[in-house]
Design an enzyme around this catalytic site. Sequence first.
Site: not given
Ligand SMILES: Nc1ncnc2c1ncn2[C@@H]1O[C@H](COP(=O)(O)OP(=O)(O)OP(=O)(O)O)[C@@H](O)[C@H]1O
Ligand SMILES: [Mg+2]
Length: 163
Positions: A18, A42, A91, A129
């Site tokens: 993030h 979630k 991703r 996450s």
């Molecule tokens: N490692 C990463 N690299 C690039 N973008 C990311 C990454 N992790 C999350 N994002 C992006 O951040 C935004 C928020 O994602 P989100 O809150 O769903 O996080 P997450 O890490 O995917 O959590 P969860 O596992 O709960 O889905 C989305 O646009 C997601 O694609």
């Molecule tokens: Mg996600």
Amino acid sequence: MMKKAIYPGSFDPITNGHIDIIERAARLCDEVVVTLLPNTSKSPVFTVEERMDLIRDVIKKYPNVTVKIFSGLLVDFAAQENAQVIVKGLRAVSDFEYEFQMALMNRKLNQNIETMFLMTQSQNSYLSSSLVKEVARLKGCIKGLVPEVVEKALIKKYQHEKS
Ligand SMILES: Nc1ncnc2c1ncn2[C@@H]1O[C@H](COP(=O)(O)OP(=O)(O)OP(=O)(O)O)[C@@H](O)[C@H]1O
Ligand SMILES: [Mg+2]
């Protein structure tokens, strides 16, 4: 023209994936509002306040980044904030289908708001996450995946859980 972006997510908790997106968006836009969406399907591990506190701690070094909570239609929040851009991170291919659908729906709802996708860095491509929480719950090492404050918060959250 002044460009303002919103960056939505559940941030449960905020990860280095993030942060990478926030940093790059903050270089491209004049202003970035990290937008915590509390009411996703979630079931969160961190409360909204805990998630906000961790985000606040992480973004304090970026002068043009703030955080807000919003529940409702994202395009309405963007309009309310006078933001022209919704930032999303991408991703794997698995992110694409859902994000494509959301971007098209949001465009249908409001033509003035553009969704901007930033491709993840390879070292963050496997990072989410959910996976970080799973590793922390099983007492694995999460160093380098999340900032130190988040690492501490995760260890504390799971310290009494049997793995
Ligand atoms: N490692 C990463 N690299 C690039 N973008 C990311 C990454 N992790 C999350 N994002 C992006 O951040 C935004 C928020 O994602 P989100 O809150 O769903 O996080 P997450 O890490 O995917 O959590 P969860 O596992 O709960 O889905 C989305 O646009 C997601 O694609
Ligand atoms: Mg996600």
